[in-house]
Motif scaffolding. Structure first.
Motif, short mmCIF file in Angstrom:
data_model
loop_
_atom_site.label_atom_id
_atom_site.label_comp_id
_atom_site.label_asym_id
_atom_site.label_seq_id
_atom_site.Cartn_x
_atom_site.Cartn_y
_atom_site.Cartn_z
N THR A 49 -11.82 -30.12 6.46
CA THR A 49 -10.31 -30.03 6.10
C THR A 49 -9.75 -29.35 7.16
O THR A 49 -10.37 -28.46 7.73
CB THR A 49 -10.01 -29.29 4.78
N ALA A 50 -8.23 -29.17 7.12
CA ALA A 50 -7.61 -28.27 8.18
C ALA A 50 -7.93 -26.77 8.02
O ALA A 50 -8.11 -25.95 8.98
CB ALA A 50 -6.29 -28.46 7.91
N ASP A 51 -8.32 -26.48 6.80
CA ASP A 51 -8.54 -24.94 6.53
C ASP A 51 -9.93 -24.49 7.19
O ASP A 51 -10.14 -23.44 7.15
CB ASP A 51 -8.52 -24.82 5.05
N ASP A 52 -10.67 -25.57 7.04
CA ASP A 52 -12.13 -25.24 7.45
C ASP A 52 -12.18 -25.24 9.12
O ASP A 52 -13.47 -25.35 9.56
CB ASP A 52 -13.35 -26.35 7.22
N THR A 53 -11.46 -25.50 9.81
CA THR A 53 -11.28 -25.48 11.13
C THR A 53 -11.63 -24.20 11.87
O THR A 53 -11.32 -22.98 11.45
CB THR A 53 -9.88 -25.56 11.90
N ASP A 54 -12.76 -24.22 12.61
CA ASP A 54 -13.34 -22.71 13.27
C ASP A 54 -12.40 -22.56 14.25
O ASP A 54 -12.84 -22.64 15.55
CB ASP A 54 -14.83 -23.04 13.73
N TRP A 55 -11.35 -21.83 13.97
CA TRP A 55 -10.35 -21.21 14.90
C TRP A 55 -11.14 -20.23 15.94
O TRP A 55 -10.60 -20.37 17.28
CB TRP A 55 -9.06 -20.88 14.42
N PRO A 56 -11.90 -19.31 15.70
CA PRO A 56 -12.32 -18.47 16.65
C PRO A 56 -13.17 -19.16 17.57
O PRO A 56 -13.17 -18.83 18.84
CB PRO A 56 -13.12 -17.72 15.78
N GLU A 57 -13.81 -20.18 17.18
CA GLU A 57 -14.70 -21.04 18.17
C GLU A 57 -13.72 -21.77 19.36
O GLU A 57 -13.98 -21.59 20.48
CB GLU A 57 -15.48 -22.17 17.60
N ILE A 58 -12.60 -22.26 18.78
CA ILE A 58 -11.56 -23.05 19.57
C ILE A 58 -10.91 -21.94 20.32
O ILE A 58 -10.71 -22.11 21.85
CB ILE A 58 -10.48 -23.55 18.56
N LEU A 59 -10.63 -20.63 20.20
CA LEU A 59 -10.04 -19.63 20.96
C LEU A 59 -11.13 -19.39 22.00
O LEU A 59 -10.61 -19.25 23.41
CB LEU A 59 -9.87 -18.49 20.16
N GLY A 60 -12.39 -19.29 21.90
CA GLY A 60 -13.28 -18.77 22.64
C GLY A 60 -13.40 -20.33 23.83
O GLY A 60 -13.42 -19.80 24.83
N LEU A 61 -13.22 -21.33 23.21
CA LEU A 61 -13.31 -22.20 24.22
C LEU A 61 -12.07 -22.40 25.21
O LEU A 61 -12.43 -22.76 26.40
CB LEU A 61 -13.55 -23.65 23.44
N TYR A 62 -10.89 -21.93 24.30
CA TYR A 62 -9.68 -21.95 25.57
C TYR A 62 -9.78 -20.73 26.49
O TYR A 62 -9.34 -20.77 27.46
CB TYR A 62 -8.54 -21.72 24.60
N ASP A 63 -10.53 -19.63 26.01
CA ASP A 63 -10.66 -18.46 26.98
C ASP A 63 -11.39 -19.03 28.23
O ASP A 63 -11.18 -18.85 29.27
CB ASP A 63 -11.51 -17.59 26.40
N LEU A 64 -12.75 -19.98 27.99
CA LEU A 64 -13.50 -20.42 29.01
C LEU A 64 -12.74 -21.57 29.84
O LEU A 64 -12.50 -21.52 30.98
CB LEU A 64 -14.72 -21.16 28.48
N LEU A 65 -11.75 -22.21 29.14
CA LEU A 65 -11.00 -23.15 29.95
C LEU A 65 -9.99 -22.47 30.75
O LEU A 65 -9.80 -22.89 31.88
CB LEU A 65 -10.27 -24.28 28.87
N ALA A 66 -9.58 -21.50 30.19
CA ALA A 66 -8.32 -20.69 30.96
C ALA A 66 -9.16 -20.19 32.32
O ALA A 66 -8.39 -19.97 33.27
CB ALA A 66 -7.65 -19.81 30.16
#
Length: 422
Positions: free
Chosen positions: A307-324
């Motif tokens: 579900t949308a509430d189950d999205t692992d946003w900390p992991e996504i933020l970490g991936l965006y940090d790497l991408l940046a």
């Protein structure tokens, strides 16, 4: 698959091979490309009635060769006919195969054509147009409709692109090995742009253009077959599959936009998700990390959340940090703001967005106002959010996006407040 669809698939698959055969044999990329388009049109008219030939590619090569030689002969002066005839004599190893014979140009021609169409002398719009025409087999009219410009305008763009390639002295041959990384990067960028324009059209009445996104996936699959060990090719294909898996749930019955958090995840294509995850997993464990792999990983985190509430946003933020760190840019910055707000709260996202806007790096896109509106709404600043939604709506050229943004603004009007707030 119905006969018409099978014919269309055959023509698109054979187009780069036929063009490769002609350019190898005759040169004259621009004239050869026109001849191939005429052969494709002839096949589209004749095959539904006469049936698909035993050797479709050989049929197309013969027809295109006749068209090209006729055209070249008519354009050359008498004093150059003997010289031209000698130059146009087919080499033994590239003769058109007779009926029933399977010998044909290698699929490597697809990659060579992509390199040629993505020549560094061309602008990105010209690279896209030439790729869709020469490698994708789309007609000028189809490309013009996809990008909402008159056919004559697109025709001139393609003609200029072919002239530029010719004047740059480009030849139909694989690039020098030293140039492959940079040229492959351009190829992947063009395929990425084609896919993005298909998945979320920048203008017009429809949210997406399925023909463009499907063509981008088809061409990226072809490149992946040729370069199965390249992690970024695999990453781009995975990104396309993982994103395209949500296609059926992105719009409502009337074509209205449905945001990711509100989509019916039961309508997502789980087969595409599984293929994308498998491609990504192999690439991440066997090849150097690249930006397309990171974007695919972000898409995978979204797709694998029940579900949308189950999205692992900390992991996504970490991936965006790497991408940046790997490929900094305004789009990455803006997406990272959203992830930051989902992890640390909307106010921190607003503060970061304001800092980025002060640098001027995010100017020129309606998405900045849209993100600001979303964060303001989450922070409880309804009137400011409504104004930002209206600002974003006035700046976008996409009709479905404009309607969605205006609906969000209308929902925040003073008389639409929840009863508890009145």
């Amino acid at each position: 698959m119905n006969p018409a669809s099978r014919i269309e698939d055959l023509l698109r698959a054979h187009a780069p091979q036929v063009l490769g055969a002609l350019v190898r044999r005759y040169g004259h990329f621009d004239a050869a490309e026109d001849a191939v388009q005429e052969a494709l049109l002839a096949a589209a008219r004749q095959w539904p009635e006469s049936g698909i030939p035993d050797n479709p590619r050989g049929w197309l090569i013969r027809v295109a060769s006749r068209r090209l030689t006729d055209q070249l002969r008519s354009e050359q002066a008498r004093r150059r006919r003997e010289e031209a005839a000698a130059a146009l004599t087919p080499r033994e190893d590239f003769r058109a195969p007779p009926p029933g014979e399977s010998r044909a140009p290698s699929e490597d021609d697809t990659l060579t054509l992509l390199f040629l169409c993505c020549h560094p002398a061309l602008s990105a719009p010209s690279q896209i147009a030439l790729t869709l025409r020469a490698v994708g087999g789309l007609t000028t009219a189809e490309i013009a409709r996809a990008f909402l410009v008159p056919e004559a305008t697109m025709g001139r763009r393609i003609s200029r692109a072919k002239k530029t390639v010719k004047e740059a002295g480009a030849h139909f041959a694989p690039p020098d090995p030293a140039d492959v990384p940079a040229r492959l990067s351009a190829v992947l960028q063009v395929l990425y742009l084609i896919y993005n324009e298909g998945y979320t059209a920048t203008s017009g009445p429809a949210l997406r253009r399925a023909d463009l996104s499907a063509e981008a996936i088809r061409l990226t699959r072809a490149v992946h077959r040729l370069l199965p060990g390249d992690g970024e090719v695999a990453g781009l294909l995975a990104l396309m599959l993982l994103t395209d898996a949500r296609r059926a749930a992105r719009t409502g019955p009337g074509g209205e936009l449905i945001p990711l958090t509100e989509q019916d995840r039961g309508r997502w294509d789980r087969t595409a998700v599984a293929e994308g995850v498998a491609l990504l997993s192999r690439a991440l464990t066997t090849t150097p990390l690249g930006p397309y792999q990171l974007q695919a990983a972000i898409a995978a985190v979204h797709d694998e959340a029940p579900t949308a509430d189950d999205t692992d946003w900390p992991e996504i933020l970490g991936l965006y940090d790497l991408l940046a760190d790997l490929t900094p840019g305004p789009v990455v910055d803006l997406n990272r703001v959203v992830a930051l707000a989902m992890v640390h709260g909307p106010q921190e996202g607003l503060d970061r967005l304001a800092a980025l806007e002060a640098t001027g790096s995010l100017s020129g896109t309606h998405r900045v106002a849209a993100v600001r509106a979303h964060l303001l709404e989450r922070a409880g600043h309804r009137e400011a959010a409504r104004t930002a939604y209206q600002e974003a709506a006035s700046a976008t050229l996409s009709i479905p996006e404009r309607r969605y943004l205006l609906l969000r603004a209308a929902a925040l009007a003073p008389d639409r407040r929840p009863e508890a707030e009145k």
